[in-house]
Write a protein that holds these residues in place. Structure first.
Motif, mmCIF file in Angstrom:
data_model
loop_
_atom_site.group_PDB
_atom_site.id
_atom_site.type_symbol
_atom_site.label_atom_id
_atom_site.label_comp_id
_atom_site.label_asym_id
_atom_site.label_seq_id
_atom_site.Cartn_x
_atom_site.Cartn_y
_atom_site.Cartn_z
ATOM 1 N N THR A 1 -21.145 -30.980 -2.033
ATOM 2 C CA THR A 1 -19.842 -31.554 -1.712
ATOM 3 C C THR A 1 -19.908 -32.958 -1.123
ATOM 4 O O THR A 1 -18.884 -33.640 -1.060
ATOM 5 C CB THR A 1 -19.083 -30.652 -0.729
ATOM 6 O OG1 THR A 1 -19.891 -30.444 0.444
ATOM 7 C CG2 THR A 1 -18.773 -29.306 -1.360
ATOM 8 N N LEU A 2 -21.090 -33.417 -0.707
ATOM 9 C CA LEU A 2 -21.167 -34.722 -0.047
ATOM 10 C C LEU A 2 -22.316 -35.601 -0.520
ATOM 11 O O LEU A 2 -22.116 -36.761 -0.852
ATOM 12 C CB LEU A 2 -21.255 -34.528 1.472
ATOM 13 C CG LEU A 2 -21.457 -35.791 2.314
ATOM 14 C CD1 LEU A 2 -20.302 -36.760 2.113
ATOM 15 C CD2 LEU A 2 -21.608 -35.442 3.793
ATOM 16 N N ALA B 1 -20.792 -36.060 -15.101
ATOM 17 C CA ALA B 1 -19.713 -35.542 -14.265
ATOM 18 C C ALA B 1 -19.783 -34.022 -14.146
ATOM 19 O O ALA B 1 -20.086 -33.328 -15.117
ATOM 20 C CB ALA B 1 -18.364 -35.954 -14.843
ATOM 21 N N SER B 2 -19.463 -33.518 -12.962
ATOM 22 C CA SER B 2 -19.353 -32.071 -12.762
ATOM 23 C C SER B 2 -17.973 -31.559 -13.140
ATOM 24 O O SER B 2 -17.833 -30.435 -13.636
ATOM 25 C CB SER B 2 -19.629 -31.709 -11.292
ATOM 26 O OG SER B 2 -20.908 -32.114 -10.890
ATOM 27 N N ALA C 1 -24.875 -39.612 -3.965
ATOM 28 C CA ALA C 1 -25.584 -40.728 -3.327
ATOM 29 C C ALA C 1 -27.085 -40.630 -3.577
ATOM 30 O O ALA C 1 -27.759 -41.642 -3.814
ATOM 31 C CB ALA C 1 -25.293 -40.728 -1.825
ATOM 32 N N ALA C 2 -27.624 -39.420 -3.536
ATOM 33 C CA ALA C 2 -29.056 -39.235 -3.774
ATOM 34 C C ALA C 2 -29.434 -39.652 -5.192
ATOM 35 O O ALA C 2 -30.439 -40.353 -5.410
ATOM 36 C CB ALA C 2 -29.435 -37.774 -3.527
ATOM 37 N N LEU C 3 -28.643 -39.228 -6.175
ATOM 38 C CA LEU C 3 -28.913 -39.617 -7.562
ATOM 39 C C LEU C 3 -28.834 -41.133 -7.728
ATOM 40 O O LEU C 3 -29.661 -41.744 -8.423
ATOM 41 C CB LEU C 3 -27.914 -38.935 -8.496
ATOM 42 C CG LEU C 3 -27.996 -37.405 -8.591
ATOM 43 C CD1 LEU C 3 -26.825 -36.861 -9.412
ATOM 44 C CD2 LEU C 3 -29.324 -36.968 -9.202
ATOM 45 N N SER C 4 -27.846 -41.753 -7.080
ATOM 46 C CA SER C 4 -27.689 -43.210 -7.172
ATOM 47 C C SER C 4 -28.886 -43.935 -6.569
ATOM 48 O O SER C 4 -29.323 -44.977 -7.087
ATOM 49 C CB SER C 4 -26.407 -43.634 -6.451
ATOM 50 O OG SER C 4 -25.279 -43.020 -7.017
ATOM 51 N N SER D 1 -8.793 -34.506 -13.722
ATOM 52 C CA SER D 1 -7.668 -33.749 -13.155
ATOM 53 C C SER D 1 -8.074 -32.906 -11.955
ATOM 54 O O SER D 1 -7.220 -32.425 -11.214
ATOM 55 C CB SER D 1 -7.037 -32.844 -14.224
ATOM 56 O OG SER D 1 -7.980 -31.883 -14.680
ATOM 57 N N ASP D 2 -9.385 -32.711 -11.770
ATOM 58 C CA ASP D 2 -9.866 -31.977 -10.590
ATOM 59 C C ASP D 2 -9.996 -32.964 -9.437
ATOM 60 O O ASP D 2 -10.972 -33.718 -9.359
ATOM 61 C CB ASP D 2 -11.217 -31.314 -10.882
ATOM 62 C CG ASP D 2 -11.109 -30.227 -11.935
ATOM 63 O OD1 ASP D 2 -10.126 -29.476 -11.894
ATOM 64 O OD2 ASP D 2 -12.011 -30.132 -12.794
ATOM 65 N N THR D 3 -9.030 -32.957 -8.554
ATOM 66 C CA THR D 3 -8.944 -34.015 -7.538
ATOM 67 C C THR D 3 -9.629 -33.666 -6.223
ATOM 68 O O THR D 3 -9.612 -34.462 -5.298
ATOM 69 C CB THR D 3 -7.469 -34.332 -7.247
ATOM 70 O OG1 THR D 3 -6.797 -33.126 -6.842
ATOM 71 C CG2 THR D 3 -6.778 -34.884 -8.491
ATOM 72 N N PHE D 4 -10.231 -32.482 -6.122
ATOM 73 C CA PHE D 4 -10.850 -32.095 -4.859
ATOM 74 C C PHE D 4 -12.145 -32.880 -4.621
ATOM 75 O O PHE D 4 -12.740 -33.455 -5.533
ATOM 76 C CB PHE D 4 -11.114 -30.578 -4.816
ATOM 77 C CG PHE D 4 -11.823 -30.052 -6.035
ATOM 78 C CD1 PHE D 4 -13.192 -30.141 -6.164
ATOM 79 C CD2 PHE D 4 -11.099 -29.469 -7.065
ATOM 80 C CE1 PHE D 4 -13.841 -29.659 -7.281
ATOM 81 C CE2 PHE D 4 -11.734 -28.972 -8.190
ATOM 82 C CZ PHE D 4 -13.115 -29.069 -8.298
ATOM 83 N N ALA D 5 -12.572 -32.890 -3.352
ATOM 84 C CA ALA D 5 -13.759 -33.648 -2.958
ATOM 85 C C ALA D 5 -15.019 -33.070 -3.589
ATOM 86 O O ALA D 5 -15.178 -31.850 -3.681
ATOM 87 C CB ALA D 5 -13.878 -33.632 -1.427
ATOM 88 N N TRP D 6 -15.921 -33.965 -3.978
ATOM 89 C CA TRP D 6 -17.205 -33.545 -4.548
ATOM 90 C C TRP D 6 -18.185 -34.679 -4.376
ATOM 91 O O TRP D 6 -17.811 -35.850 -4.367
ATOM 92 C CB TRP D 6 -17.036 -33.172 -6.024
ATOM 93 C CG TRP D 6 -18.132 -32.305 -6.576
ATOM 94 C CD1 TRP D 6 -19.026 -32.626 -7.551
ATOM 95 C CD2 TRP D 6 -18.446 -30.967 -6.177
ATOM 96 N NE1 TRP D 6 -19.880 -31.583 -7.786
ATOM 97 C CE2 TRP D 6 -19.541 -30.547 -6.961
ATOM 98 C CE3 TRP D 6 -17.907 -30.086 -5.242
ATOM 99 C CZ2 TRP D 6 -20.120 -29.278 -6.821
ATOM 100 C CZ3 TRP D 6 -18.479 -28.829 -5.109
ATOM 101 C CH2 TRP D 6 -19.563 -28.429 -5.890
ATOM 102 N N GLY D 7 -19.470 -34.354 -4.248
ATOM 103 C CA GLY D 7 -20.468 -35.368 -3.923
ATOM 104 C C GLY D 7 -20.665 -36.433 -4.978
ATOM 105 O O GLY D 7 -21.020 -37.573 -4.670
ATOM 106 N N SER D 8 -20.473 -36.072 -6.248
ATOM 107 C CA SER D 8 -20.468 -37.031 -7.350
ATOM 108 C C SER D 8 -19.065 -37.002 -7.932
ATOM 109 O O SER D 8 -18.584 -35.952 -8.363
ATOM 110 C CB SER D 8 -21.496 -36.619 -8.412
ATOM 111 O OG SER D 8 -21.343 -37.403 -9.584
ATOM 112 N N HIS D 9 -18.399 -38.158 -7.976
ATOM 113 C CA HIS D 9 -16.958 -38.170 -8.236
ATOM 114 C C HIS D 9 -16.589 -39.480 -8.932
ATOM 115 O O HIS D 9 -17.183 -40.534 -8.657
ATOM 116 C CB HIS D 9 -16.209 -38.059 -6.900
ATOM 117 C CG HIS D 9 -14.770 -37.711 -7.002
ATOM 118 N ND1 HIS D 9 -13.804 -38.635 -7.322
ATOM 119 C CD2 HIS D 9 -14.118 -36.528 -6.819
ATOM 120 C CE1 HIS D 9 -12.621 -38.052 -7.329
ATOM 121 N NE2 HIS D 9 -12.773 -36.768 -7.035
#
Length: 426
Positions: free
Chosen positions: A192-193, A217-218, A197-200, A222-230
């Motif tokens: 979720t966080l 993308a995961s 950043a790690a992949l980048s 349309s999926d607007t919830f928080a996710w670590g890669s977004h």
């Protein structure tokens, strides 16, 4: 304070070793990334990589990041928007970071003609590879991210599958290992966080060879919830040397699975499991079951050698929907089941969604009641204090009235009046 110093790039027996000393609240030690031989990594890419890691650590701890090494001006500028997004998602968990980091006056010329894509062997990364096969030059995978470094029993078969995919597609495979998740786990949860950043950060280490990095993308737009890669976030980790692309958010996981189902290499090497049981795919975890459902509905499951050829309805009923992330994937499979007329699968998935929605309503109702109780509690305390004060006042009034009556019994009121007049000169 998060302090990152002694960023270094050196050759060793296994290839290229990138390291830095990290000091942060509750932890201290060497963070390292081992890359294969002939990887073109330099000090600029290493500084940018560790800046991203340090920023996540800073906003997840006390909000201060110090570095001696100069970092890309564009990356530092972008980082303000990145942390604004993350703090908006997690306002109680994260804080604004103060950056004590020098900026490079200019970066080396980017390699815009070459692209590297993150690749785990999963549905998302296979889909990115399939749709961009002519543009992608290399695939990168890091041990220590989704598979712990200690799990050599899982690492060896995973490496073998990765090599075969690279050979089949004719792509360069950059297979490395790292311990940076050990530090990032202190800032927040991997999915979720921190994982985007790690992949980048790995992309920046490869910016001597590649001008573009693709992160599959995961979820969809349309999926607007928080996710670590977004899609809001990933491109903000770009520098003047490296452009980071969040790829594939225009397709659902089901749509991706349909494409992947027709790709020969995926039929041999698809890996979605995160359980690390020792098997390539355990076949029973939520990700395995969801993927098998989609492949079964498309009629392609028997062709996939890394899964059993059938999925039982009982296995579907045992799926767990723990949050919006898993709900989105189950809902996509439910829509696909309806489209295919698979009534048993539809019924099982529909029951899961209904149960989750009922639990969420109960939780929301409980939360609303709890919030109301929190508001009422201080009012009740104030009312209790007022009642206590009123009782004390009433007690004093009763005592005063008794005193007056006692005095009146001792002398007539006219006598008290004469005494009072005489005392005050009236």
């Amino acid at each position: 304070m998060v302090n990152i110093r002694s960023v270094a790039v050196a050759d060793n027996d296994e290839g290229v070793y990138v390291s830095a000393q990290i000091t942060m609240p509750g932890a201290e030690g060497e963070a390292w990334i081992q890359l294969p031989p002939e990887t073109e990594t330099d000090s600029e890419g290493a500084a940018d990589a560790f800046f991203i890691i340090g920023l996540i650590l800073a906003i997840g701890s006390d909000g201060v990041l110090e570095m001696d090494d100069a970092v890309s001006r564009r990356l530092i500028y972008n980082s303000q928007a990145a942390q604004d997004i993350l703090r908006t998602w997690y306002p109680k968990q994260l804080v604004a970071a103060r950056l004590d980091v020098p900026q490079r006056p200019e970066d080396k010329t980017p390699r815009l003609d070459r692209t590297v894509s993150c690749f785990t062997g999963g549905v998302d990364s296979f889909d990115t590879l399939i749709r961009n096969e002519s543009d992608i030059d290399a695939l990168v995978y890091m041990h220590g991210f989704d598979i712990p470094l200690s799990r050599t029993d899982v690492r060896e078969p995973t490496s073998a599958h990765l090599r075969e995919v690279a050979s089949f597609t004719g792509k360069q495979l950059i297979e490395g290992s790292t311990n940076i998740r050990r530090f990032l786990n202190r800032a927040g949860k991997w999915p979720t966080l921190t994982h985007g950043a790690a992949l980048s950060s790995i992309g920046h280490l490869l910016s001597g060879q590649f001008g573009r990095q693709m992160i599959p993308a995961s979820h969809t737009y349309s999926d607007t919830f928080a996710w670590g890669s977004h899609p809001l976030l990933d491109h903000l980790w770009s520098s003047n040397r490296l452009s980071i692309v969040h790829d594939g958010a225009g397709s659902t996981r089901v749509d991706k699975t349909k494409r992947v189902a027709k790709y020969p290499a995926a039929k041999e090497h698809l890996r979605v499991c995160w359980q690390n049981t020792g098997k390539y795919n355990c076949g029973v975890c939520d990700k395995c079951v969801r993927t098998m459902v989609a492949l079964s509905l498309s009629g392609d499951l028997p062709e996939f050698k890394t899964f059993d050829s059938e999925i039982s309805t009982d296995a579907i009923r045992n799926l767990k929907i723990s949050g919006m992330n898993s709900l989105s994937f189950v809902q996509e499979n439910l829509d696909f089941a309806r489209e295919q007329g698979a009534t048993e699968i539809e019924a099982a998935l529909n029951a899961l969604v209904a149960d989750f929605e009922a639990r969420r309503k109960t939780k929301n109702a409980s939360g609303s009641v709890a919030a109301l109780e929190r508001k009422i509690a201080p009012l009740e305390r104030r009312l209790a204090r007022v009642e206590t004060n009123m009782k004390a006042t009433k007690t004093r009034a009763v005592a005063a009235e008794k005193s007056v009556k006692s005095l009146q019994k001792l002398l007539p009121i006219r006598t008290w009046t004469k005494i009072s007049n005489a005392r005050y000169g009236k």
